[in-house]
Design a protein around this motif. Sequence first.
Motif, PDB file in Angstrom:
ATOM      1  N   ALA A  40      14.415  14.772  30.155  1.00  0.00           N
ATOM      2  CA  ALA A  40      13.534  14.301  29.732  1.00  0.00           C
ATOM      3  C   ALA A  40      13.101  13.758  29.056  1.00  0.00           C
ATOM      4  O   ALA A  40      14.332  14.699  27.716  1.00  0.00           O
ATOM      5  CB  ALA A  40      11.693  15.133  30.440  1.00  0.00           C
ATOM      6  N   PRO A  41      12.818  12.491  28.396  1.00  0.00           N
ATOM      7  CA  PRO A  41      12.734  12.283  26.946  1.00  0.00           C
ATOM      8  C   PRO A  41      12.458  13.476  25.971  1.00  0.00           C
ATOM      9  O   PRO A  41      10.934  13.533  26.233  1.00  0.00           O
ATOM     10  CB  PRO A  41      11.842  10.887  27.031  1.00  0.00           C
ATOM     11  CG  PRO A  41      11.883  10.484  28.336  1.00  0.00           C
ATOM     12  CD  PRO A  41      12.143  12.055  29.140  1.00  0.00           C
ATOM     13  N   LEU A  47      18.709  23.221  34.049  1.00  0.00           N
ATOM     14  CA  LEU A  47      19.120  23.900  35.642  1.00  0.00           C
ATOM     15  C   LEU A  47      16.978  23.252  36.088  1.00  0.00           C
ATOM     16  O   LEU A  47      15.973  23.312  35.433  1.00  0.00           O
ATOM     17  CB  LEU A  47      18.737  25.170  34.992  1.00  0.00           C
ATOM     18  CG  LEU A  47      19.024  25.824  37.040  1.00  0.00           C
ATOM     19  CD1 LEU A  47      20.572  25.103  37.099  1.00  0.00           C
ATOM     20  CD2 LEU A  47      18.755  27.107  37.137  1.00  0.00           C
ATOM     21  N   VAL A  48      18.230  22.243  37.185  1.00  0.00           N
ATOM     22  CA  VAL A  48      16.814  21.870  38.307  1.00  0.00           C
ATOM     23  C   VAL A  48      17.320  23.369  39.410  1.00  0.00           C
ATOM     24  O   VAL A  48      16.023  23.271  40.241  1.00  0.00           O
ATOM     25  CB  VAL A  48      17.257  21.115  39.090  1.00  0.00           C
ATOM     26  CG1 VAL A  48      16.178  21.005  40.368  1.00  0.00           C
ATOM     27  CG2 VAL A  48      16.578  19.795  37.243  1.00  0.00           C
ATOM     28  N   ALA A  49      18.671  23.105  39.603  1.00  0.00           N
ATOM     29  CA  ALA A  49      18.875  23.660  40.854  1.00  0.00           C
ATOM     30  C   ALA A  49      20.752  23.802  41.197  1.00  0.00           C
ATOM     31  O   ALA A  49      20.853  22.942  41.009  1.00  0.00           O
ATOM     32  CB  ALA A  49      18.034  23.801  42.563  1.00  0.00           C
ATOM     33  N   THR A  50      21.228  24.454  41.685  1.00  0.00           N
ATOM     34  CA  THR A  50      22.673  24.902  41.951  1.00  0.00           C
ATOM     35  C   THR A  50      23.104  25.728  43.599  1.00  0.00           C
ATOM     36  O   THR A  50      21.781  26.475  43.576  1.00  0.00           O
ATOM     37  CB  THR A  50      23.340  25.683  40.787  1.00  0.00           C
ATOM     38  OG1 THR A  50      22.519  26.568  40.543  1.00  0.00           O
ATOM     39  CG2 THR A  50      23.312  25.313  39.208  1.00  0.00           C
ATOM     40  N   ALA A  91      12.951  12.516  35.368  1.00  0.00           N
ATOM     41  CA  ALA A  91      13.645  13.101  34.113  1.00  0.00           C
ATOM     42  C   ALA A  91      14.688  12.121  34.117  1.00  0.00           C
ATOM     43  O   ALA A  91      14.496  11.417  35.410  1.00  0.00           O
ATOM     44  CB  ALA A  91      13.997  14.286  33.547  1.00  0.00           C
ATOM     45  N   VAL A  92      16.091  12.357  33.801  1.00  0.00           N
ATOM     46  CA  VAL A  92      17.474  12.137  34.611  1.00  0.00           C
ATOM     47  C   VAL A  92      17.583  12.791  35.173  1.00  0.00           C
ATOM     48  O   VAL A  92      18.071  14.333  34.292  1.00  0.00           O
ATOM     49  CB  VAL A  92      18.745  11.209  33.202  1.00  0.00           C
ATOM     50  CG1 VAL A  92      19.378  10.921  33.623  1.00  0.00           C
ATOM     51  CG2 VAL A  92      17.498   9.990  32.721  1.00  0.00           C
ATOM     52  N   GLN A 116      18.088   8.368  37.605  1.00  0.00           N
ATOM     53  CA  GLN A 116      16.673   8.208  37.157  1.00  0.00           C
ATOM     54  C   GLN A 116      15.495   8.316  37.996  1.00  0.00           C
ATOM     55  O   GLN A 116      15.537   7.983  39.158  1.00  0.00           O
ATOM     56  CB  GLN A 116      15.963   6.554  36.228  1.00  0.00           C
ATOM     57  CG  GLN A 116      14.567   6.607  35.924  1.00  0.00           C
ATOM     58  CD  GLN A 116      14.500   7.908  34.358  1.00  0.00           C
ATOM     59  OE1 GLN A 116      14.980   8.212  33.146  1.00  0.00           O
ATOM     60  NE2 GLN A 116      13.078   8.714  34.154  1.00  0.00           N
ATOM     61  N   VAL A 117      14.394   9.383  37.823  1.00  0.00           N
ATOM     62  CA  VAL A 117      13.011   9.831  38.610  1.00  0.00           C
ATOM     63  C   VAL A 117      12.397   9.424  37.667  1.00  0.00           C
ATOM     64  O   VAL A 117      12.205  10.177  36.841  1.00  0.00           O
ATOM     65  CB  VAL A 117      13.628  11.663  39.453  1.00  0.00           C
ATOM     66  CG1 VAL A 117      12.213  11.339  39.464  1.00  0.00           C
ATOM     67  CG2 VAL A 117      14.710  11.159  40.235  1.00  0.00           C
TER      68      VAL A 117
END
Length: 121
Positions: A40-41, A47-50, A91-92, A116-117
């Motif tokens: 995010a700016p 990390l989101v998920a792996t 965020a991107v 981009q979301v």
Amino acid sequence: QVQLVESGGGLVQPGGSLRLSCVASGNIFTIATMGWYRQAPGNQRELVATLTRGGRSNYADSVQGRFTISRDNAKNTVYLQMNSLKPEDTAVYYCYAEGWTIGASRSRDYWGQGTQVTVSS
């Protein structure tokens, strides 16, 4: 080399859903881990998920229970189903892969260019 191409980002209202996809291509021998990070700016990439090739997943606490990561090993593709989206998810989102190219002696990390979301009413 390995190229990662993301798709599926966009604008969604709070509470809505989006599905991100990422396809890996190139001189791939095998990919061990695929996943998603976001930035995010003004913030660091996080990390989101792996998800490992064997099926072991890891989620950030902030998305646990709302996001689901999956992959198709045969297609070298990873997905991120995002439900109950919140403005703070804006965020991107970057696709990530750790793998070996043909003939390589060690694995390397690869990154997509990002999608981009935006979660906003």
